[in-house]
Structures are given as C-alpha cells and as structure tokens.
Design a protein around this motif. Structure first.
Motif, short mmCIF file in Angstrom:
data_model
loop_
_atom_site.label_atom_id
_atom_site.label_comp_id
_atom_site.label_asym_id
_atom_site.label_seq_id
_atom_site.Cartn_x
_atom_site.Cartn_y
_atom_site.Cartn_z
N ASP A 18 0.83 -1.21 0.00
CA ASP A 18 0.00 0.00 0.00
C ASP A 18 0.86 1.26 0.00
O ASP A 18 0.61 2.20 -0.77
N GLU A 19 1.89 1.28 0.82
CA GLU A 19 2.78 2.45 0.88
C GLU A 19 3.50 2.66 -0.45
O GLU A 19 3.61 3.79 -0.94
N TRP A 20 4.01 1.58 -1.05
CA TRP A 20 4.73 1.69 -2.32
C TRP A 20 3.79 2.13 -3.44
O TRP A 20 4.16 2.95 -4.28
N LEU A 21 2.57 1.60 -3.45
CA LEU A 21 1.59 1.99 -4.47
C LEU A 21 1.24 3.47 -4.32
O LEU A 21 1.18 4.20 -5.32
N LYS A 22 1.04 3.92 -3.10
CA LYS A 22 0.75 5.35 -2.87
C LYS A 22 1.92 6.22 -3.30
O LYS A 22 1.73 7.27 -3.91
N GLU A 23 3.13 5.78 -3.00
CA GLU A 23 4.32 6.53 -3.40
C GLU A 23 4.40 6.65 -4.92
O GLU A 23 4.63 7.73 -5.47
N ALA A 24 4.20 5.54 -5.62
CA ALA A 24 4.25 5.54 -7.09
C ALA A 24 3.15 6.43 -7.67
O ALA A 24 3.38 7.15 -8.64
N THR A 25 1.97 6.39 -7.07
CA THR A 25 0.85 7.20 -7.55
C THR A 25 1.13 8.69 -7.32
O THR A 25 0.96 9.51 -8.23
N GLN A 26 1.58 9.04 -6.13
CA GLN A 26 1.85 10.44 -5.81
C GLN A 26 2.98 11.03 -6.65
O GLN A 26 2.93 12.19 -7.04
N LYS A 27 4.00 10.25 -6.94
CA LYS A 27 5.13 10.74 -7.72
C LYS A 27 4.84 10.77 -9.22
O LYS A 27 5.60 11.38 -9.97
N GLY A 28 3.75 10.13 -9.64
CA GLY A 28 3.38 10.14 -11.05
C GLY A 28 4.47 9.57 -11.95
O GLY A 28 4.69 10.07 -13.05
N ILE A 29 5.12 8.51 -11.51
CA ILE A 29 6.27 7.98 -12.23
C ILE A 29 5.92 7.09 -13.42
O ILE A 29 6.77 6.82 -14.25
N GLN A 30 4.68 6.63 -13.49
CA GLN A 30 4.26 5.83 -14.63
C GLN A 30 2.76 6.02 -14.82
O GLN A 30 2.05 6.40 -13.90
N ARG A 31 2.32 5.75 -16.04
CA ARG A 31 0.93 6.01 -16.40
C ARG A 31 -0.05 5.26 -15.51
O ARG A 31 -1.06 5.80 -15.09
N HIS A 32 0.21 4.00 -15.27
CA HIS A 32 -0.69 3.18 -14.45
C HIS A 32 0.12 2.55 -13.31
O HIS A 32 0.53 1.39 -13.40
N PRO A 33 0.32 3.28 -12.23
CA PRO A 33 1.09 2.71 -11.13
C PRO A 33 0.42 1.50 -10.48
O PRO A 33 1.07 0.74 -9.77
N ASN A 34 -0.86 1.31 -10.75
CA ASN A 34 -1.60 0.17 -10.20
C ASN A 34 -1.60 -1.03 -11.16
O ASN A 34 -2.32 -2.00 -10.92
N SER A 35 -0.79 -0.97 -12.21
CA SER A 35 -0.75 -2.11 -13.12
C SER A 35 0.06 -3.25 -12.51
O SER A 35 0.99 -3.03 -11.73
N MET A 36 -0.34 -4.46 -12.85
CA MET A 36 0.38 -5.63 -12.37
C MET A 36 0.29 -6.72 -13.43
O MET A 36 -0.69 -6.82 -14.16
N THR A 37 1.32 -7.51 -13.51
CA THR A 37 1.32 -8.65 -14.42
C THR A 37 0.74 -9.82 -13.65
O THR A 37 1.28 -10.24 -12.62
N LEU A 38 -0.38 -10.33 -14.15
CA LEU A 38 -1.10 -11.43 -13.50
C LEU A 38 -0.80 -12.72 -14.23
O LEU A 38 -0.95 -12.80 -15.45
#
Length: 157
Positions: A18-38
């Motif tokens: 959760d912390e890493w996802l929030k960090e990635a989202t807040q920093k805007g480092i990639q288009r879809h920070p919530n993407s995952m390879t399933l």
C-alpha cells in the motif's frame, strides 16, 4: 537512491505494498502505477501472463481487487485453477512486489457497481467484445489476437 529494505520483512506486507503503491501514484512515475502482471495456469499446466489493473487494495483484510471477463482466457484459467500470482513493478522507484494467492469472484453487486463507473464507451465495448478471441481482419484468414480489457456485469469479476 532508495533506502535499503529492512533486514526483516514488515509483519504486514500488504501495508508495504500500500505504501509503495501510494508513493508511485503520488510521484506520477508511470501512467498506471496500479498495473500488475497477473499469471494464471490453464488445465494443461500452461502458464499465461497479462497486465491488469489493481483496482483496490484492502489493507485491513489483506487482499487486492482486479476485474476480468469470466469468458476471457484469464477468467477461464482462474475458474479451473484459482491459484494466481502477480508482480507490481515500479522501475523508477527501484521497487517491485510479488503477490500470490487464491483469486475469488467479487460479489455480483460489487462487480455491477464497478462496471457502472466505467465510461459508456467502455461499457459498450464490454457487451460486444469477445475476450481473447481471434478477429479475422482480412478475407484471406489472417487473424489477430485481441485482448480487450472490459466486459459486462454478467461476465465480469
């Protein structure tokens, strides 16, 4: 440079995700920070992987939510073998996490509510798209695999 990870993993790894996802989202480092390879496995034991979006992460209950069409390849794989794994990767942060566990269907009410939040053109596409089916583009029989990412409530998770 990222700080070193603790020698001992956190007692609650979902909190770290959760912390890493929030960090990635807040920093805007990639288009879809919530993407995952399933990754899923079919009845023959053949693995398959594709990118999906983590739509919710329940820190308190310890699970993540993604939606899929029940008739898609991943939906069919999950119905026969619900053990899945996923990787979330944030290259610019130098972080990634692997998630493993059982996939279960969301309650129909929850799936329907999510579906209704999608733009109308995505809803329309969901009703007419045939997930993971070949599309014949030319009369000569050439085909292209399509992997549309949305579908309707009765076949949606």
């Amino acid at each position: 440079m990222n700080p070193p990870l603790p020698i001992t993993p956190e007692e609650d790894p979902v909190q770290v995700v959760d912390e890493w996802l929030k960090e990635a989202t807040q920093k805007g480092i990639q288009r879809h920070p919530n993407s995952m390879t399933l990754a899923t496995v079919n009845t023959s034991g053949q693995p398959s992987a594709r990118v999906v979006l983590l739509k919710d992460l329940s820190v308190n209950k310890g699970f993540g939510v993604f939606y899929t069409h029940y008739g898609s390849k991943k939906g069919i794989d999950i119905s026969s073998n619900s053990t899945v794994s996923a990787v979330m990767h944030w290259d610019q942060l130098g972080k990634q996490v692997r998630l493993e566990g059982e996939a279960v269907r969301s309650p129909a009410k929850e799936s329907n509510e999510y579906f209704m939040t999608r733009p109308w053109h995505s809803q329309l596409n969901a009703w007419v798209s045939e997930q993971s089916k070949c599309v014949h583009l030319y009369p000569l029989g050439n085909d292209l695999r399509c992997n549309a990412s949305s579908h309707g409530p009765t076949t949606y998770n």
